[in-house]
Design a protein around this motif. Structure first.
Motif, PDB file in Angstrom:
ATOM      1  N   THR A   4       0.850  -1.193   0.000  1.00 48.92           N
ATOM      2  CA  THR A   4       0.000   0.000   0.000  1.00 48.92           C
ATOM      3  C   THR A   4       0.881   1.235   0.000  1.00 48.92           C
ATOM      4  N   PRO A   5       0.905   2.009  -1.094  1.00 42.85           N
ATOM      5  CA  PRO A   5       1.887   3.089  -1.198  1.00 42.85           C
ATOM      6  C   PRO A   5       1.425   4.391  -0.548  1.00 42.85           C
ATOM      7  N   VAL A   6       2.405   5.221  -0.284  1.00 38.55           N
ATOM      8  CA  VAL A   6       2.160   6.642  -0.036  1.00 38.55           C
ATOM      9  C   VAL A   6       2.197   7.322  -1.399  1.00 38.55           C
ATOM     10  N   ILE A   7       1.223   8.166  -1.684  1.00 40.77           N
ATOM     11  CA  ILE A   7       1.173   8.878  -2.963  1.00 40.77           C
ATOM     12  C   ILE A   7       1.515  10.348  -2.736  1.00 40.77           C
ATOM     13  N   ALA A   8       2.427  10.863  -3.538  1.00 43.39           N
ATOM     14  CA  ALA A   8       2.749  12.286  -3.537  1.00 43.39           C
ATOM     15  C   ALA A   8       2.216  12.897  -4.819  1.00 43.39           C
ATOM     16  N   ALA A   9       1.336  13.871  -4.704  1.00 45.09           N
ATOM     17  CA  ALA A   9       0.803  14.571  -5.869  1.00 45.09           C
ATOM     18  C   ALA A   9       1.707  15.758  -6.169  1.00 45.09           C
ATOM     19  N   VAL A  10       2.247  15.825  -7.387  1.00 46.00           N
ATOM     20  CA  VAL A  10       3.196  16.883  -7.737  1.00 46.00           C
ATOM     21  C   VAL A  10       2.765  17.573  -9.017  1.00 46.00           C
ATOM     22  N   ASP A  11       3.201  18.822  -9.166  1.00 39.21           N
ATOM     23  CA  ASP A  11       2.956  19.552 -10.412  1.00 39.21           C
ATOM     24  C   ASP A  11       4.159  20.401 -10.807  1.00 39.21           C
ATOM     25  N   GLY A  12       5.292  20.187 -10.130  1.00 40.86           N
ATOM     26  CA  GLY A  12       6.491  20.946 -10.447  1.00 40.86           C
ATOM     27  C   GLY A  12       6.628  22.230  -9.659  1.00 40.86           C
ATOM     28  N   SER A  13       5.651  22.566  -8.821  1.00 41.37           N
ATOM     29  CA  SER A  13       5.715  23.799  -8.037  1.00 41.37           C
ATOM     30  C   SER A  13       6.525  23.580  -6.767  1.00 41.37           C
ATOM     31  N   GLU A  14       6.922  24.682  -6.152  1.00 40.81           N
ATOM     32  CA  GLU A  14       7.640  24.618  -4.883  1.00 40.81           C
ATOM     33  C   GLU A  14       6.780  23.964  -3.807  1.00 40.81           C
TER      34      GLU A  14
END
Length: 317
Positions: A4-14
């Protein structure tokens, strides 16, 4: 390693960089995989749709995704792949819906308080609010730097050792919320602080019909330590926490019953906590009610550190 993963949502922002750093450490704590998810911008989704519909083999098979390259460089990947235990997925659709779907089987979903497209003046972006309101898994929102949420690297060890603080309404907070808070305290080898708030009488200057939960004067008279309302709140806490103490015998517990506004107390506590944990909403609300409760809403907007919003799983699936 857990599946069961940890999900990191990213968009390239700081903002998403801070979320990615937090999520990576969380995956290590839980000995699980890290899935980095990026919802493609509209122009990339249109390109993918056009290529698929026209079957144009002359067009590149894959649209350039600079965020994927950004993630690789941040995580120190050697070669074209990603470090062991880390996967990357580009998603299509609206940000809230795409993240809601991918997060349905996640341990938690971590995101920044606002994304690349958000207004600089906002404390909480619309996508973060929408995901925290609808995801089936716990959502951790990591505030941006201006709110002093995450300290500099020199103070990182001190922050990670900070207690986990959970807001508790003894009669209403679901067990899912408490279990999440105790689990997070256990993997950090730290204390869980349980905060409950009780109402205080309004000022005599307020109108008599003020919508306030009032403790009568006889309920405040007390010759011992603390008012009866505080003692009753602590008693209710102790009763609710008994099963959690048995399940997590190595997690120290601090109990606090405080007068006034629960959200305000949690925001104050967030200055020194490694994580604030709140339930998503009042479990007795109907489907027509707001998807996120007033306490969770206020803490998300004003907390100085990461906030975990935990859904009532039996009500939200």
């Amino acid at each position: 390693m857990s599946n069961t993963p940890v999900i990191a949502a990213v968009d390239g922002s700081e903002h998403s960089l801070r979320a990615l750093e937090w999520a990576r450490k969380e995956a290590v704590r839980h000995d699980c995989g890290l899935l980095v998810a990026h919802v493609l911008p509209d122009h990339a989704q249109l390109y993918a749709g056009r290529r698929a519909s026209l079957h144009d083999a002359s067009e590149p098979e894959e649209f350039a995704d600079p965020v994927r390259d950004w993630v690789r460089s941040l995580l120190g990947a050697d070669g074209p792949g990603l470090p062991e235990g880390v996967t990357y997925e580009a998603l299509e659709g609206s940000v809230p819906e795409a993240l809601r779907v991918i997060g349905s089987q996640a341990r938690m979903l971590v995101m920044g308080s606002r994304g690349r497209g958000g207004f600089a003046s906002l404390l909480l972006g619309s996508s973060s609010r929408a995901v925290a309101s609808t995801a089936a898994c716990p959502v951790v929102v990591v505030p941006h730097a201006e709110r002093g949420a995450i300290p500099d690297a020199d103070a990182d060890a001190e922050q990670s050792a900070g207690r986990v603080v959970v807001g508790l309404h003894a009669a209403e907070t679901p067990d899912d919320v408490l279990t999440f808070a105790f689990t997070e305290a256990a993997v950090r080898a730290t204390t869980v602080q349980v905060v409950s708030a009780y109402a205080i009488p309004p000022s005599p200057n307020l109108v008599i019909d003020s919508p306030f939960a009032v403790i009568p004067p006889e309920g405040l008279a007390d010759e011992g330590d603390g008012v009866p309302a505080e003692r009753e709140m602590l008693r209710s806490q102790t009763e609710r926490l008994a099963p959690l103490r048995e399940r997590f015998p190595d997690v120290p517990v601090e109990q606090a019953a405080v007068p006034g506004d629960a959200a305000g107390r949690l925001v104050i506590a967030s200055r020194a906590a490694s994580l604030i944990v709140v339930g998503r909403h009042h479990p007795r609300r109907t489907a027509m009610s707001l998807a996120i409760g007033s306490v969770a809403h206020a803490v998300l907007h004003h907390a100085h550190g990461p906030v975990a919003v935990v859904p009532t799983l039996k009500d939200d699936v």
